[in-house]
Write a protein that holds these residues in place. Structure first.
Motif, short mmCIF file in Angstrom:
data_model
loop_
_atom_site.label_atom_id
_atom_site.label_comp_id
_atom_site.label_asym_id
_atom_site.label_seq_id
_atom_site.Cartn_x
_atom_site.Cartn_y
_atom_site.Cartn_z
N ILE A 33 37.57 -8.38 -7.24
CA ILE A 33 36.81 -8.96 -6.13
C ILE A 33 35.96 -10.12 -6.65
N PRO A 34 36.19 -11.34 -6.18
CA PRO A 34 35.39 -12.47 -6.64
C PRO A 34 34.06 -12.54 -5.91
N ASN A 35 33.10 -13.22 -6.50
CA ASN A 35 31.80 -13.38 -5.85
C ASN A 35 31.91 -14.11 -4.52
N ARG A 36 32.90 -14.98 -4.41
CA ARG A 36 33.08 -15.72 -3.16
C ARG A 36 33.33 -14.76 -2.00
N ALA A 37 34.03 -13.67 -2.27
CA ALA A 37 34.30 -12.69 -1.22
C ALA A 37 33.01 -11.99 -0.78
N LEU A 38 32.12 -11.70 -1.75
CA LEU A 38 30.87 -11.04 -1.40
C LEU A 38 30.01 -11.93 -0.50
N LYS A 39 30.12 -13.23 -0.67
CA LYS A 39 29.32 -14.15 0.13
C LYS A 39 29.80 -14.20 1.58
N HIS A 40 30.96 -13.64 1.86
CA HIS A 40 31.48 -13.64 3.23
C HIS A 40 31.52 -12.24 3.83
N LEU A 41 30.76 -11.30 3.24
CA LEU A 41 30.74 -9.95 3.76
C LEU A 41 30.09 -9.90 5.14
N LEU A 42 30.65 -9.06 6.00
CA LEU A 42 30.03 -8.81 7.29
C LEU A 42 28.74 -8.00 7.10
N GLN A 43 27.84 -8.08 8.06
CA GLN A 43 26.57 -7.37 7.96
C GLN A 43 26.78 -5.88 7.79
N ARG A 44 27.82 -5.35 8.44
CA ARG A 44 28.10 -3.92 8.33
C ARG A 44 28.43 -3.54 6.89
N ALA A 45 29.18 -4.40 6.21
CA ALA A 45 29.53 -4.13 4.81
C ALA A 45 28.29 -4.18 3.93
N VAL A 46 27.37 -5.09 4.23
CA VAL A 46 26.12 -5.17 3.47
C VAL A 46 25.32 -3.89 3.64
N TYR A 47 25.29 -3.34 4.86
CA TYR A 47 24.58 -2.08 5.09
C TYR A 47 25.19 -0.95 4.26
N LEU A 48 26.52 -0.96 4.14
CA LEU A 48 27.17 0.07 3.33
C LEU A 48 26.79 -0.07 1.85
N LEU A 49 26.70 -1.31 1.37
CA LEU A 49 26.25 -1.52 0.00
C LEU A 49 24.83 -1.03 -0.20
N VAL A 50 23.99 -1.25 0.79
CA VAL A 50 22.60 -0.77 0.71
C VAL A 50 22.57 0.75 0.56
N LEU A 51 23.41 1.44 1.32
CA LEU A 51 23.47 2.90 1.24
C LEU A 51 23.91 3.34 -0.15
N ILE A 52 24.91 2.66 -0.70
CA ILE A 52 25.40 3.01 -2.04
C ILE A 52 24.33 2.75 -3.10
N PHE A 53 23.70 1.58 -3.03
CA PHE A 53 22.69 1.22 -4.02
C PHE A 53 21.49 2.17 -3.97
N ASN A 54 21.07 2.54 -2.78
CA ASN A 54 19.94 3.46 -2.65
C ASN A 54 20.30 4.84 -3.15
N ALA A 55 21.56 5.24 -2.96
CA ALA A 55 22.00 6.53 -3.48
C ALA A 55 21.93 6.54 -5.01
N ILE A 56 22.26 5.42 -5.64
CA ILE A 56 22.16 5.32 -7.10
C ILE A 56 20.71 5.41 -7.55
N LEU A 57 19.82 4.72 -6.84
CA LEU A 57 18.40 4.74 -7.20
C LEU A 57 17.82 6.15 -7.09
N VAL A 58 18.29 6.91 -6.12
CA VAL A 58 17.74 8.26 -5.89
C VAL A 58 18.35 9.28 -6.84
N THR A 59 19.68 9.19 -7.07
CA THR A 59 20.36 10.18 -7.90
C THR A 59 20.40 9.79 -9.37
N HIS A 60 20.10 8.51 -9.68
CA HIS A 60 20.13 7.99 -11.05
C HIS A 60 21.54 8.04 -11.65
N HIS A 61 22.54 7.98 -10.81
CA HIS A 61 23.93 8.04 -11.28
C HIS A 61 24.60 6.69 -11.05
N PHE A 62 24.96 6.03 -12.16
CA PHE A 62 25.69 4.77 -12.08
C PHE A 62 27.18 5.10 -12.00
#
Length: 240
Positions: A33-62
């Motif tokens: 996945i290139p960075n260019r693709a991330l720059k064209h993510l839909l808002q819904r996809a960004v929300y999903l990334l937020v959920l994943i990232f917050n789960a990592i911060l809470v569980t401390h599991h990379f």
């Protein structure tokens, strides 16, 4: 290590800001996945990334899938292509994993800057610092001593494969001694342990191997982790 507390969760605005700062010219990692693709993510996809990232911060599991590096070799200018030492290895990391790294890096740098964890003499990998400024400080001290008819002693260390030789347990211990937030230490432990890599050269690719030491060459967090790792090196009583 500071007492355990719930980490501040990230949000869509922070993720979007981090995505905007990505360079589109960087080669994609194992996920393709290139960075260019991330720059064209839909808002819904960004929300999903937020959920994943917050789960990592809470569980401390990379996530394990983000801990695999694809290493390619770049021939250094003017070097003999027949010699392995003529090539510079470049680690290509998972694009989504690197995005999370940048978010975690901002939190680590906040701790470093607000609490002044790095000594003033450390100029590597720091904003508004450069090796040129460090050389200017050295030149100024030598010139001053010369004018005062005093000698200047200097010791220069060239650390070979610096990032590759970081002792992970020692690094985590030092982060603990610096009273880093517990969620950062635990997440870093998950991030550093259990990493794997495969080496690619031309059309050939090696089998997957484990990494027992070191910080990722292409990781956004690696430079500041290395700076903290060597931050307690002894220093003379009189230095520049």
């Amino acid at each position: 290590m500071t007492p355990a507390r719930e980490p501040k969760l990230t949000n869509p605005e922070k993720v979007q800001e981090t995505i905007r700062g990505l360079r589109v010219g960087e080669a994609p990692g194992p996920n393709g996945i290139p960075n260019r693709a991330l720059k064209h993510l839909l808002q819904r996809a960004v929300y999903l990334l937020v959920l994943i990232f917050n789960a990592i911060l809470v569980t401390h599991h990379f996530p394990t899938v983000w801990k695999h590096d694809r290493v390619i070799s770049i021939l250094m200018p003017g070097k003999d292509p027949a010699l392995p030492s003529s090539y510079r290895p470049i680690s290509l990391l998972d694009t989504i994993g690197k995005l999370f790294e940048k978010i975690l890096l901002s939190r680590i740098l906040h701790e470093v800057n607000v609490r002044g964890l790095l000594r003033n003499e450390q100029f590597g990998f720091r904003p508004r610092h450069s090796t040129s400024l460090q050389l200017a400080r050295l030149f100024e001290r030598i010139t001053r001593n010369f004018g005062e008819k005093r000698l200047t002693d200097a010791v220069f260390l060239d650390v070979v494969k610096a990032f590759d030789t970081v002792w992970i347990d020692c690094l985590l211990h030092k982060l603990t001694l610096l009273n880093s937030p517990s969620y950062i230490v635990y997440t870093m432990s998950s991030y550093l342990r259990g990493r794997t890599f495969e080496a690619s050269f031309q059309t050939a690719t090696s089998s997957r191997r484990g990494m027992r030491a070191g910080v990722a060459q292409g990781g956004s967090i690696s430079p500041v982790l290395f700076s903290l790792y060597v931050n307690d090196m002894p220093s003379p009583s009189h230095h520049i």
